[in-house]
Design a protein around this motif. Structure first.
Motif, PDB file in Angstrom:
ATOM      1  N   ARG A   1       0.574   9.190  -5.945  1.00  0.00           N
ATOM      2  CA  ARG A   1       0.876  10.593  -5.650  1.00  0.00           C
ATOM      3  C   ARG A   1       1.909  11.187  -6.604  1.00  0.00           C
TER       4      ARG A   1
ATOM      5  N   ILE B   1      -6.925   3.564  -4.839  1.00  0.00           N
ATOM      6  CA  ILE B   1      -6.124   2.468  -5.383  1.00  0.00           C
ATOM      7  C   ILE B   1      -7.012   1.242  -5.566  1.00  0.00           C
TER       8      ILE B   1
ATOM      9  N   ARG C   1       0.651   3.941  -2.939  1.00  0.00           N
ATOM     10  CA  ARG C   1       0.363   5.346  -2.662  1.00  0.00           C
ATOM     11  C   ARG C   1       1.432   6.246  -3.264  1.00  0.00           C
TER      12      ARG C   1
ATOM     13  N   LEU D   1      -8.189   0.615   1.143  1.00  0.00           N
ATOM     14  CA  LEU D   1      -7.957   1.320  -0.121  1.00  0.00           C
ATOM     15  C   LEU D   1      -9.184   2.096  -0.581  1.00  0.00           C
TER      16      LEU D   1
ATOM     17  N   VAL E   1       7.894   3.260  -0.394  1.00  0.00           N
ATOM     18  CA  VAL E   1       7.325   4.436  -1.069  1.00  0.00           C
ATOM     19  C   VAL E   1       8.182   4.814  -2.270  1.00  0.00           C
TER      20      VAL E   1
ATOM     21  N   PRO F   1       4.242  10.173   0.716  1.00  0.00           N
ATOM     22  CA  PRO F   1       3.387  10.433  -0.447  1.00  0.00           C
ATOM     23  C   PRO F   1       2.518  11.676  -0.277  1.00  0.00           C
ATOM     24  N   GLU F   2       2.085  11.952   0.977  1.00  0.00           N
ATOM     25  CA  GLU F   2       1.180  13.071   1.188  1.00  0.00           C
ATOM     26  C   GLU F   2       1.881  14.420   1.068  1.00  0.00           C
TER      27      GLU F   2
ATOM     28  N   ARG G   1       0.831  -1.216   0.000  1.00  0.00           N
ATOM     29  CA  ARG G   1       0.000   0.000   0.000  1.00  0.00           C
ATOM     30  C   ARG G   1       0.860   1.257   0.000  1.00  0.00           C
TER      31      ARG G   1
ATOM     32  N   GLU H   1       4.148   6.854   5.788  1.00  0.00           N
ATOM     33  CA  GLU H   1       2.870   7.290   5.232  1.00  0.00           C
ATOM     34  C   GLU H   1       2.849   8.778   4.894  1.00  0.00           C
TER      35      GLU H   1
END
Length: 505
Positions: A275, A300, A271, A297, A449, A492-493, A267, A489
């Motif tokens: 992104r 995705i 992600r 999800l 990532v 990506p944000e 995941r 996490e």
């Protein structure tokens, strides 16, 4: 200041010059009619101007000169500072009568007394200019040289190094024993690999480059395919949205998932791919993992994959145009079979983590696969040495750049050799050294990532070398924009913020 800030602090060419290439550039420029002493004058002036930008007149400056051309640059800097009302003293390592060529001429142009390094009291000065040894030093410091470097470091003064802090290899960043810990480094014509490779990179301080009259054409002529990784290197190749774009024109990345206790890594990779701009991202997961993914999800998508046959059925859809394998996928023959299936389908592929460890002891099997499709492999040092275990005798004594180049040539793939100074190497011999690495990324999952980000850029049509280079830099920049407390996490944000800054629409 981070390496990224150093590298982007000035407008600079992405081209790096090895010590040998820099020497050729000097020789060519002199052969074209520019006297060597004039290049030295420009170099020394650049160092002096750095001091004048930072410190007011009458500042007490000690210039510590070595026996070669680096010392010659120091003599020039000392003279120019004196002419501009700075209080300057010169200390020489060695004997003036032993100076030769342009360095001897530069010393003659210094009309004031010079002292031996053993005579000076560092406490009397505000600034020390380290003009002892340049980028070409290839032996440990010893004797009087080692003593003065240790004294300079212990004095607690602002230190400006000429070319590279003395004691650091310009090609590898290696330190044999001790090196000057600079506050600022002023180099000439182009940056050198050692400015960005650890451990030397930690000694460089704020880095700037001075034009000394070597033309861009000459730099290009002697360039050996070494680059500094930053937006100037890959920004023009980044995918851009156009009117009429839709999700399928932006590419469809596929990420393979591991079993029920190992779903998070897939995941994170997915992600990252989403992104970074892929139009669609799908996770293919074993049946037992599907419910866990389904509960997590949203944007995705999800496909069930119980076997290699299932994977073959999924990638029969040619809209899947890049595949990421490895993050928590599992180690063993099953993963090898999944890699082989993607290669047979001819898709660009990112191999990370378990996908690499699965081929430990089977390097030639991996090489027969990776040479058949556009491949990026992303090992950290431990994974690299497990994978290349049978080649350890060959690799013994290789620098990090040499190891990455060897692997890229062996696998006919782009290699991302991760670390504080991540190296990206292409099978055609090009090498890119990342410039904005950050310890913020030393947390679980950030490598997953990164693998996804590379896959997302491949899905959008970037070539593997540029995609890997862009992803590595953007990955670190996202972490630096977030700051302390970062977890995987978060990376990506932060990408929208970073991408907006670099005008990616």
């Amino acid at each position: 200041m981070s390496l990224g800030e150093k590298a982007n602090n000035v407008a600079f060419s992405s081209m790096l010059l090895s010590v040998a290439s820099m020497r050729k550039a000097d020789e060519l420029t002199i052969s074209y009619g520019a006297p060597g002493i004039e290049l030295m004058e420009q170099a020394g002036r650049g160092v002096a101007e750095k001091i004048m930008q930072i410190f007011p007149t009458h500042t007490k400056v000690l210039v510590v000169c070595g026996p070669g051309n680096n010392g010659g640059d120091g003599f020039i800097a000392a003279r120019i500072l004196l002419e501009n009302s700075y209080n300057v003293m010169v200390a020489l390592l060695g004997v003036a009568d032993d100076l030769k060529g342009d360095a001897a001429e530069a010393a003659e142009r210094w009309a004031e007394p010079m002292f031996s390094v053993g005579e000076i009291n560092l406490e009397e000065f505000d600034v020390v200019i380290d003009a002892l040894f340049g980028a070409g030093l290839n032996r440990p410091l010893d004797g009087e040289a080692l003593d003065i470097v240790e004294r300079i470091n212990a004095a607690g003064k602002v230190i400006v190094s000429v070319d590279i802090p003395s004691g650091i290899s310009g090609d590898t960043g290696a330190i044999s024993g001790e090196a000057v810990r600079a506050t600022h480094t002023v180099t000439f014509a182009a940056y050198k690999p050692g400015h960005f490779l650890y451990p030397g990179a930690a000694y460089v301080g704020e880095l700037s480059v001075v034009d000394i009259g070597i033309s861009p054409q000459t730099i290009e002529q002697v360039h050996e395919g070494l680059f500094a990784n930053g937006p100037g290197f890959w920004q023009e190749a980044l995918p851009q949205l156009e009117y009429g774009s839709h999700k399928y024109t932006r590419g469809h990345a596929l990420v393979l998932s591991g079993g029920i206790t190992a779903t998070g890594a897939a995941r994170l990779a997915a992600r990252g791919a989403l992104r970074i701009g892929a139009g669609l991202v799908t996770i293919a997961a074993p049946p037992v993992s599907v419910p866990i993914h389904a509960s997590q999800l949203t944007a995705i998508m999800l496909r069930e994959m119980a076997s290699v046959d299932d994977l073959n059925g999924i990638i029969a859809d040619k809209r899947f145009n890049a595949v990421v394998l490895g993050p928590a996928l599992g180690v063993g023959n099953g993963t090898q079979e999944l890699v082989a299936a993607v290669v047979k389908a001819g898709r660009p592929i990112v191999l990370d983590a378990d996908a690499l460890t699965s081929f430990a002891g089977s390097l030639d099997t991996l090489a027969r696969l990776t040479e058949k499709t556009d491949t990026v492999v992303t090992p950290h040092e431990g994974e690299f040495f497990r994978l290349f275990n049978n080649e350890n005798e060959i690799l013994k004594g290789f620098s990090k750049i040499e190891r990455a180049k060897f692997a890229a040539n062996y696998l006919k793939a782009t290699v991302v050799l991760k670390g504080a100074d991540t190296i990206i190497a292409a099978p055609d011999g090009r090498v890119c050294i990342n410039t904005n690495g950050t310890p913020l990324l030393a947390t679980a999952g950030t490598g997953d990532v990164l693998a996804g980000m590379i896959g997302g850029l491949l899905a959008q049509g970037m070539s593997s070398f540029e995609a890997a280079s862009a992803a590595v830099w953007l990955h670190a920049e996202a972490a630096r924009n977030f700051g302390p407390g970062l977890i995987a996490e978060d990376v990506p944000e932060m990408l929208p913020t970073v991408l907006h800054k670099w005008h990616v629409s």
